[in-house]
Design an enzyme around this catalytic site. Structure first.
Site, PDB file in Angstrom:
ATOM      1  N   THR A  52      -4.994   0.783   8.607  1.00  0.00           N
ATOM      2  CA  THR A  52      -4.700   0.309   9.959  1.00  0.00           C
ATOM      3  C   THR A  52      -4.848   1.415  10.989  1.00  0.00           C
ATOM      4  O   THR A  52      -5.137   1.157  12.154  1.00  0.00           O
ATOM      5  CB  THR A  52      -3.281  -0.284  10.010  1.00  0.00           C
ATOM      6  N   TYR A 140      -2.141   4.698  -3.281  1.00  0.00           N
ATOM      7  CA  TYR A 140      -2.603   3.553  -2.495  1.00  0.00           C
ATOM      8  C   TYR A 140      -3.608   2.793  -3.346  1.00  0.00           C
ATOM      9  O   TYR A 140      -4.738   3.236  -3.550  1.00  0.00           O
ATOM     10  CB  TYR A 140      -3.221   4.069  -1.205  1.00  0.00           C
ATOM     11  N   LYS A 168       1.686   2.070  -2.695  1.00  0.00           N
ATOM     12  CA  LYS A 168       1.405   1.054  -1.690  1.00  0.00           C
ATOM     13  C   LYS A 168       0.473   0.061  -2.365  1.00  0.00           C
ATOM     14  O   LYS A 168      -0.679   0.375  -2.687  1.00  0.00           O
ATOM     15  CB  LYS A 168       0.754   1.640  -0.438  1.00  0.00           C
TER      16      LYS A 168
END
Length: 310
Positions: A52, A140, A168
């Site tokens: 993001t 991640y 994540k």
């Protein structure tokens, strides 16, 4: 009380990287947005330079400046995690050391992309980055973007590293998540907003949310209700938020939608960088309509009959 605690608390925002009208890094805007997300939104952590945050199109110097500014602004009130992933192990090590020097509290390390390394090579890359600093590491796992998933076996082995503390999770594989959570002490954070409640229900630590850029209190409200034992209320809040989540996270990158909404609300965001394209007026209007609907959900009854917002 929360069912389980993780190194980032429960609610982390995957913060956008604000740019000015010319497309340059807006440091003052980043400070303002960080304060808003922590003090008004109730975020316990901010994750910088992730998907993001447009990490592929920001320079190393911009990433370091962003960490330094956000830590200086909110680092006494929230954890600041720096994304340091790349397809080059040496580059990721350098980014990790720069983030540590800039004051980051933790690192987010994505699996190497494009090269499609073996699981052994992926594990070596991630351990090398984790060895490079004294900071805790979140792995991640987002194979839809990297082309390489972390397998259950690899995650179990990586959990043995003393600084690898969590994941994540954007793998869309609850069975894998369940097996790793059952077999390790890794803190699992939903990286896909629609999985925040389901993952919490099986022991997840919380979420790293794109939607939190624009609706952090609503994201937090879902987990607040669940942790208070109000499971039906948590489900209603989750379902009420789902149309906004779908609009933000599908049809265009989440960054595009989040920045459109932040700009429309007068908060720092600015344009996206190419190859992304900014949302047009029609998309922005639709996103605003859904945000306003989510914020205006009617009062619902709790188990004891008291009124509370969905």
């Amino acid at each position: 009380m929360p069912i389980s605690a993780g190194p980032l608390g429960r609610i982390a925002a995957a913060m956008v990287t604000p740019f000015d009208a010319a497309g340059e890094l807006d440091i003052e805007g980043a400070r303002r947005l960080a304060v808003h997300l922590v003090d008004e939104g109730g975020c316990e952590a901010l994750v910088l330079s992730g998907t993001t945050g447009e990490a592929p199109t920001t320079s190393d110097a911009e990433k370091t400046a962003l960490v330094r500014a956000v830590v200086a602004e909110v680092g006494d009130r929230a954890s600041v995690v720096a994304g340091v992933g790349s397809s080059d192990t040496r580059h990721s090590v350098a980014l990790a050391r720069d983030a540590e020097a800039a004051g980051a509290h933790g690192l987010l390390v994505v699996t190497p992309y494009y090269s499609r390394p073996t699981q052994e090579a992926v594990a070596h890359h991630l351990r090398t980055v984790a060895d490079a600093t004294r900071l805790p590491v979140l792995l991640y796992d987002i194979p839809g973007r990297t082309g390489t998933a972390l397998t259950t076996g690899t995650l179990l082995r990586l959990a043995e590293h003393p600084r690898i503390e969590g994941v994540k999770d954007c793998a869309y594989d609850l069975l894998k998540s369940s097996r790793v959570m059952a077999g390790t002490g890794l803190a699992y954070y939903a990286g896909c907003d629609e999985f925040a409640l389901p993952l919490r229900a099986i022991g997840g630590a919380g979420c790293i949310s794109t939607v939190a850029n624009v609706a952090a209190p609503l994201v937090r409200g879902v987990l607040d209700a669940y942790d208070a034992g109000e499971h039906a209320l948590a489900a209603r809040r989750h379902l009420a938020l789902a149309p906004l989540t779908e609009a933000v996270m599908t049809g265009q990158p989440g960054t595009v939608a989040a920045k459109a909404l932040l700009n429309a609300r007068g908060l720092p965001a600015g344009p996206v960088r190419g190859p992304l394209l900014d949302a047009d007026a029609a998309l922005t209007a639709r996103l605003l309509e859904l945000l306003e609907q989510a914020e205006a959900e009617p009062v619902a009854a709790t188990r004891d009959g008291a009124g509370t917002r969905v």
